[in-house]
Write an enzyme that holds these catalytic residues in place. Structure first.
Site, short mmCIF file in Angstrom:
data_model
loop_
_atom_site.label_atom_id
_atom_site.label_comp_id
_atom_site.label_asym_id
_atom_site.label_seq_id
_atom_site.Cartn_x
_atom_site.Cartn_y
_atom_site.Cartn_z
CG ASP A 3 -63.27 19.10 26.66
OD1 ASP A 3 -62.59 19.44 25.68
OD2 ASP A 3 -63.86 18.01 26.72
CB CYS B 70 -65.43 11.29 24.32
SG CYS B 70 -65.15 12.52 23.01
#
Length: 279
Positions: A181, A113
């Site tokens: 996250d 990512c």
């Protein structure tokens, strides 16, 4: 500008976040806090302020940095606090880590990512050691392309690979470095597919490092894995089979047993240290 228009602006900011115009837990929080700063400067803490907060918080329910910042604002509702939070987040991505603690000689890193904090660490390592990077493309939104552009801009050797090739190239990898996250008792919450990368690293006896900051400690009792629109997958299909159900979760959870270290703003920690903070 009326308060009603500011509410509409809050919805616009939330839509930017939902539509990935702003990516990454820290950047989502910063984008929202900058809007709150403008809002409060104009309207002070008016009767619509908490409605604005709710609109922003619901934009990406899984990422925890914004939630933690908004909780701080709820307890200390001042412009000074908002400014302090912005300053803290702006420096939290910096990871001044001695490369010798992580890599030896030349090293090949695999990443996934696009994480501002992971990029910061990789760039810091590149200043101290000769490295190369495998960047997974990260379907369905191909966020790995941002990673490639970021690393190439820093003149770091990078190779883009398909997500399904990560297991194959893991044998040629020395270390995996990813962002996060949220850090929860169940494990590390990150972009969907991170757990598969961790499983592959574990199988190949490769260290798996997570780069985060203390604002990603997630003690929320209620936790939701965000599911995004099926169209993100649909638009990439060669053809569509009528009546097919499509699931598109944005995140998964990597169990702590597959994590080697968490690199934070104040050092490098074993999972056991993070788990103690989560009690």
């Amino acid at each position: 500008m009326t308060v009603e228009l500011n509410i509409l602006d809050a919805k616009r900011v939330a839509n930017d976040i939902k539509n990935f115009k702003v990516q990454g837990a820290n950047q989502i929080a910063l984008y929202s806090l900058e809007f709150l700063k403008q809002y409060v400067t104009k309207n002070e803490f008016d009767s619509k302020f908490f409605q604005v907060i709710d609109i922003l918080e619901n934009a990406r329910p899984t990422a925890v940095v914004l939630h933690n910042c908004l909780e701080s604002i709820r307890k200390n509702k001042t412009l000074t606090n908002i400014n302090d939070l912005i300053s803290i987040l702006n420096i939290s991505h910096k990871k001044n880590i001695d490369a010798k603690l992580i890599i030896k000689n030349k090293s090949t890193i695999m990443t996934y990512c696009h994480s501002g904090e992971a990029m910061s660490l990789i760039k810091e390592l590149a200043k101290q050691k000769k490295i190369s990077v495998y960047a997974c493309i990260t379907e369905p939104l191909e966020q790995g392309l941002r990673t490639v552009k970021d690393l190439k801009k820093s003149k770091i050797t990078v190779t883009l690979i398909g997500d399904n090739a990560a297991g194959l190239f893991m044998k040629d990898t020395d270390i995996v470095i990813v962002g996060a996250d949220a850090l929860r008792k169940e494990g590390v919450v990150n972009k969907i597919g991170t757990s598969l990368l961790a499983f592959a690293a574990h199988q190949n006896k490769k260290p798996f490092y997570v780069v985060a900051n203390s604002w990603k400690i997630d003690k929320r009792k209620f936790f939701e894995i965000e599911e995004r629109s099926p169209t993100e997958i649909n638009k990439k299909l060669t053809y569509r089979i009528k009546g097919t159900v499509i699931r598109n979760p944005a995140f998964d959870i990597t169990p702590w047993k597959f994590i080697s270290y968490v690199v934070m703003e104040n050092g490098m920690f074993r999972p056991s240290h993070i788990l103690r903070k989560l009690k």
